[in-house]
Design a protein around this motif. Structure first.
Motif, short mmCIF file in Angstrom:
data_model
loop_
_atom_site.label_atom_id
_atom_site.label_comp_id
_atom_site.label_asym_id
_atom_site.label_seq_id
_atom_site.Cartn_x
_atom_site.Cartn_y
_atom_site.Cartn_z
N VAL A 160 8.81 25.93 -9.08
CA VAL A 160 9.96 26.80 -8.79
C VAL A 160 9.49 28.08 -8.10
N ASP A 161 8.38 28.63 -8.59
CA ASP A 161 7.82 29.84 -7.98
C ASP A 161 7.40 29.58 -6.54
N PHE A 162 6.78 28.44 -6.29
CA PHE A 162 6.35 28.06 -4.94
C PHE A 162 7.56 27.91 -4.01
N LEU A 163 8.59 27.24 -4.47
CA LEU A 163 9.79 27.04 -3.65
C LEU A 163 10.50 28.37 -3.38
N THR A 164 10.52 29.25 -4.37
CA THR A 164 11.13 30.57 -4.17
C THR A 164 10.35 31.36 -3.13
N GLY A 165 9.02 31.26 -3.20
CA GLY A 165 8.19 31.94 -2.20
C GLY A 165 8.43 31.41 -0.81
N LEU A 166 8.56 30.10 -0.69
CA LEU A 166 8.85 29.51 0.63
C LEU A 166 10.20 29.98 1.15
N LEU A 167 11.17 30.04 0.27
CA LEU A 167 12.51 30.48 0.67
C LEU A 167 12.48 31.94 1.13
N ALA A 168 11.76 32.78 0.40
CA ALA A 168 11.66 34.19 0.77
C ALA A 168 10.93 34.34 2.11
N ALA A 169 9.85 33.57 2.29
CA ALA A 169 9.09 33.65 3.55
C ALA A 169 9.95 33.17 4.72
N GLY A 170 10.72 32.13 4.51
CA GLY A 170 11.61 31.63 5.55
C GLY A 170 12.68 32.64 5.92
N ALA A 171 13.24 33.30 4.91
CA ALA A 171 14.27 34.32 5.16
C ALA A 171 13.66 35.50 5.91
N TRP A 172 12.45 35.89 5.54
CA TRP A 172 11.78 37.01 6.22
C TRP A 172 11.49 36.65 7.68
N ALA A 173 11.02 35.42 7.91
CA ALA A 173 10.73 35.00 9.28
C ALA A 173 12.01 34.96 10.12
N LEU A 174 13.08 34.49 9.52
CA LEU A 174 14.36 34.43 10.23
C LEU A 174 14.86 35.84 10.57
N ALA A 175 14.72 36.76 9.62
CA ALA A 175 15.15 38.14 9.87
C ALA A 175 14.28 38.78 10.95
N SER A 176 12.99 38.51 10.94
CA SER A 176 12.10 39.07 11.96
C SER A 176 12.46 38.53 13.34
#
Length: 51
Positions: free
Chosen positions: A9-25
Motif C-alpha cells: 500500500v505504501d509503495f502504491l501510494t508513493g507511485l500515485l504521489a509521484a505520478g501526480a507530481w509529474a503530471l503537475a510539473s
C-alpha cells in the motif's frame, strides 16, 4: 502478512504521489510555454500594427 500489505500500500501510494507530481510539473511547463507563446504573439501583433 499485514506488514507485506502495508509495504504494498505504501509503495502504491508513493507511485500515485509521484505520478501526480509529474503530471503537475508537466502541466506547469505546458502552461508556461502556452503563456509565453501568447505573450510573444501579442507583442508581435502590437509591433506589426505600429509599423
Amino acid at each position: 502478512m499485514i506488514h507485506l500489505t502495508l509495504i504494498i500500500v505504501d509503495f502504491l501510494t508513493g507511485l500515485l504521489a509521484a505520478g501526480a507530481w509529474a503530471l503537475a510539473s508537466a502541466g506547469g511547463a505546458i502552461a508556461a510555454l502556452v503563456g509565453s507563446g501568447f505573450v510573444g504573439f501579442s507583442l508581435f501583433r502590437k509591433w506589426r500594427r505600429r509599423q
